[in-house]
Design a protein around this motif. Structure first.
Motif, PDB file in Angstrom:
ATOM      1  N   ASP A  72       4.352   5.683  -5.369  1.00  0.00           N
ATOM      2  CA  ASP A  72       4.352   5.664  -6.822  1.00  0.00           C
ATOM      3  C   ASP A  72       3.555   6.849  -7.352  1.00  0.00           C
ATOM      4  O   ASP A  72       4.004   7.579  -8.238  1.00  0.00           O
ATOM      5  N   GLN A  73       2.370   7.032  -6.766  1.00  0.00           N
ATOM      6  CA  GLN A  73       1.511   8.141  -7.170  1.00  0.00           C
ATOM      7  C   GLN A  73       2.213   9.477  -6.939  1.00  0.00           C
ATOM      8  O   GLN A  73       2.083  10.412  -7.726  1.00  0.00           O
ATOM      9  N   GLU A  74       2.991   9.555  -5.868  1.00  0.00           N
ATOM     10  CA  GLU A  74       3.712  10.791  -5.556  1.00  0.00           C
ATOM     11  C   GLU A  74       4.868  11.018  -6.527  1.00  0.00           C
ATOM     12  O   GLU A  74       5.426  12.104  -6.576  1.00  0.00           O
ATOM     13  N   ARG A  96       7.116   1.845 -10.569  1.00  0.00           N
ATOM     14  CA  ARG A  96       6.773   0.420 -10.467  1.00  0.00           C
ATOM     15  C   ARG A  96       6.514  -0.110 -11.860  1.00  0.00           C
ATOM     16  O   ARG A  96       5.739   0.464 -12.629  1.00  0.00           O
ATOM     17  N   GLN A 118      -4.706   9.504  -2.594  1.00  0.00           N
ATOM     18  CA  GLN A 118      -3.550  10.365  -2.781  1.00  0.00           C
ATOM     19  C   GLN A 118      -3.864  11.516  -3.732  1.00  0.00           C
ATOM     20  O   GLN A 118      -3.414  12.641  -3.546  1.00  0.00           O
ATOM     21  N   ALA A 170      -5.976  -1.036  -3.790  1.00  0.00           N
ATOM     22  CA  ALA A 170      -4.850  -0.289  -4.367  1.00  0.00           C
ATOM     23  C   ALA A 170      -5.352   0.940  -5.111  1.00  0.00           C
ATOM     24  O   ALA A 170      -4.800   2.036  -4.978  1.00  0.00           O
ATOM     25  N   ALA A 181      -6.277   3.612  -2.770  1.00  0.00           N
ATOM     26  CA  ALA A 181      -5.099   4.287  -2.226  1.00  0.00           C
ATOM     27  C   ALA A 181      -4.637   5.397  -3.166  1.00  0.00           C
ATOM     28  O   ALA A 181      -4.328   6.511  -2.738  1.00  0.00           O
ATOM     29  N   VAL A 182      -4.625   5.089  -4.449  1.00  0.00           N
ATOM     30  CA  VAL A 182      -4.200   6.095  -5.429  1.00  0.00           C
ATOM     31  C   VAL A 182      -5.167   7.270  -5.454  1.00  0.00           C
ATOM     32  O   VAL A 182      -4.767   8.441  -5.409  1.00  0.00           O
ATOM     33  N   MET A 216      -0.688  -5.286 -12.515  1.00  0.00           N
ATOM     34  CA  MET A 216      -0.496  -3.843 -12.382  1.00  0.00           C
ATOM     35  C   MET A 216      -1.288  -3.097 -13.457  1.00  0.00           C
ATOM     36  O   MET A 216      -1.871  -2.068 -13.197  1.00  0.00           O
ATOM     37  N   ALA A 260       0.843  -1.198   0.000  1.00  0.00           N
ATOM     38  CA  ALA A 260       0.000   0.000   0.000  1.00  0.00           C
ATOM     39  C   ALA A 260       0.878   1.247   0.000  1.00  0.00           C
ATOM     40  O   ALA A 260       0.616   2.200  -0.740  1.00  0.00           O
ATOM     41  N   ALA A 308       2.292   1.940  -3.330  1.00  0.00           N
ATOM     42  CA  ALA A 308       1.300   2.505  -4.252  1.00  0.00           C
ATOM     43  C   ALA A 308       1.235   4.021  -4.088  1.00  0.00           C
ATOM     44  O   ALA A 308       1.205   4.766  -5.076  1.00  0.00           O
ATOM     45  N   VAL A 309       1.231   4.472  -2.847  1.00  0.00           N
ATOM     46  CA  VAL A 309       1.161   5.915  -2.587  1.00  0.00           C
ATOM     47  C   VAL A 309       2.414   6.605  -3.113  1.00  0.00           C
ATOM     48  O   VAL A 309       2.332   7.631  -3.801  1.00  0.00           O
TER      49      VAL A 309
END
Lengths: 229, 229
Positions: free
Chosen positions: A50-52, A57, B51, B44, B47-48, B1, A44, A47-48
């Motif tokens: 990655d978004q930031e 990934r 964010q 997941a 979570a994105v 993914m 988890a 995932a965050v």
DNA sequence: AGGGGCTAGATTGTTCACAACATTGTCGCT
DNA sequence: AGCGACAATGTTGTGAACAATCTAGCCCCT
């Protein structure tokens, strides 16, 4: 959830503090034992991050620390420029006398650090001053964006303070900004911040150039990677 | 993914298109059957989206569609203003003749839609024109930020076109921006974009005000919620 | 020697079951 | 009736096991 968020912060901290090198593989199982958490929580957090934009990934190939290219560092700095000008403008509008007092106190300490040649301390106060201005302006959306931008670009900014004479100039620019805020002059504050960050941008460009002068292959490698992503 | 990313887009689409109402609870199990995916994948994606600021998650209480307050909508618009000015400046620098031709083509179609009183079509072209300018300026960092900002604020922007006379004025402003890009005049382009988005900001304020005139309880409810978050 | 295919190990992606927690409704007591 | 304790239910959070996939080393063939 508190664990996840906490874990996220710890991982972020580990990345921005350079504990993990750029392009280093982040194996979920290893991170799990390292941070004493389950693989699900790690997942988890990844995932965050990655978004930031702090990590990359790839499917079935795991996560790696993202390497910010020189070009991207410049883009980030430009965006920071635009957002900080917005906030500076707003801060000049809204600043209370206690806000101004805080800014003055930070500037005074910056003077001390500069006198003692405490570069690291100076840089920290520099960041603190900017964050204080962000708080005055009270724009949550821009604030969050600037925080994530900062975490992405922190590595690139190490070189910028090394330019001869830069710290002294930087301090003068910060004082101009603080003065404009104290005078509640939005236009002047916008201009002062633009001037300041324009110089930061120049200095960043200078740092990148001098870095590539030392390692000419870096630019080549990067251009190759860009053509076949 | 790829599944996760795909799922993420579908969920985002469902939220911004209004399929889920603001503050509506998003139960993971329900979403899982709805999108034909496992709960992990949903998790997941959530979570994105968290964010991104599209939803809110509280520990052990699940996720809900985030309600963008009027104040936050204004903040978002201000940030958009700052970023679009940056990109407009850069676009005026970099635009090729084919870029300019594309802009002119979009503007021509906007004229048609306006003549046919096709408001929805006009709005879509409006967004398309802005995105085209983003592409010209070629700043990936700012581009991504603007895309996420747009998805957050899309609901608030429905009211802005309803102001009498606004579409005509909007079109003139867009033409001024395009002209500045065609002339490679960065300063003029910056100014034209600032002028345009300043009016958008005013119109948004007007839309919020008129909305609250119709439903005065909304402002009250919001201020209560703000004091005890 | 060198290249192509193949197996073994490592790593990620996914499912499932269960524990932890919040919410709601019920029961008993005053 | 009103109120608090408490069980019932629904939902999220987490860990373990399994499947899918990638990577690296090996062998065999030319």
């Amino acid at each position: 959830m508190r664990t996840t968020n906490d874990l996220c912060d710890r991982l972020r901290q580990a990345i921005v503090s350079g504990e993990f090198q750029p392009n280093e593989r982040l194996v979920e199982a290893d991170l799990a034992v390292r941070f004493g958490a389950g693989r699900t929580a790690i997942r988890a957090a990844l995932a965050v991050l990655d978004q930031e934009g702090l990590i990359v990934r790839e499917p079935h190939r795991g996560a790696r620390v993202r390497l910010i290219s020189a070009r991207e560092a410049l883009e980030i700095e430009q965006v920071r420029n635009a957002l900080e000008r917005l906030l500076a403008r707003s801060a000049a509008h809204r600043a209370t006398s206690s806000d101004v007092a805080d800014l003055r106190a930070i500037l005074a300490t910056m003077h001390e650090r500069l006198r003692d040649a405490d570069t690291l301390g100076y840089m920290q106060l520099n960041a603190q001053l900017h964050r204080r201005i962000w708080r005055i302006s009270d724009n949550q959306v821009a604030f969050k964006m600037l925080v994530t931008l900062k975490s992405q670009s922190i590595r690139s900014q190490y070189g910028t303070i090394l330019r001869p004479g830069r710290p002294e100039q930087s301090l003068r620019e910060h004082e101009a900004i603080a003065a404009a805020i104290a005078a509640h002059d939005s236009d002047a504050c916008d201009a002062a911040m633009a001037e300041h960050l324009g110089h930061v941008l120049e200095t960043l460009q200078w740092a990148i150039d001098s870095q590539e002068r030392e390692r000419p292959w870096a630019a080549l490698r990067e251009s190759v990677l860009r053509t076949q992503p």
